[in-house]
Design a protein around this motif. Sequence first.
Motif: not given
Length: 91
Positions: A34-59
Amino acid sequence: MMKFNPIMKVRHVAGEDIAMRVGVGGTDMTTVIALNESALLIYNKLQGREFGIDDAVAVLREEYDIDEPTARRDVENLVQEMRQNEMIIDA
């Protein structure tokens, strides 16, 4: 770097956003996250590409009015849980 595992797909089911394993043989309901609102946001913004912790923090910081240490702690916890459930893999 990491990426979302391409065999894990997010679906909206019964009012919940969940990630489940989807493969050649169909859907494996033994791995459902189950994904909460924040997890879904990160998934939607970063899926399909490589990312690091800093990218997810920025989201998170772009969407919510939170400080960097709080966003980083939340992302590190989320990434750890997603790695354990094979939703995130090394790129």
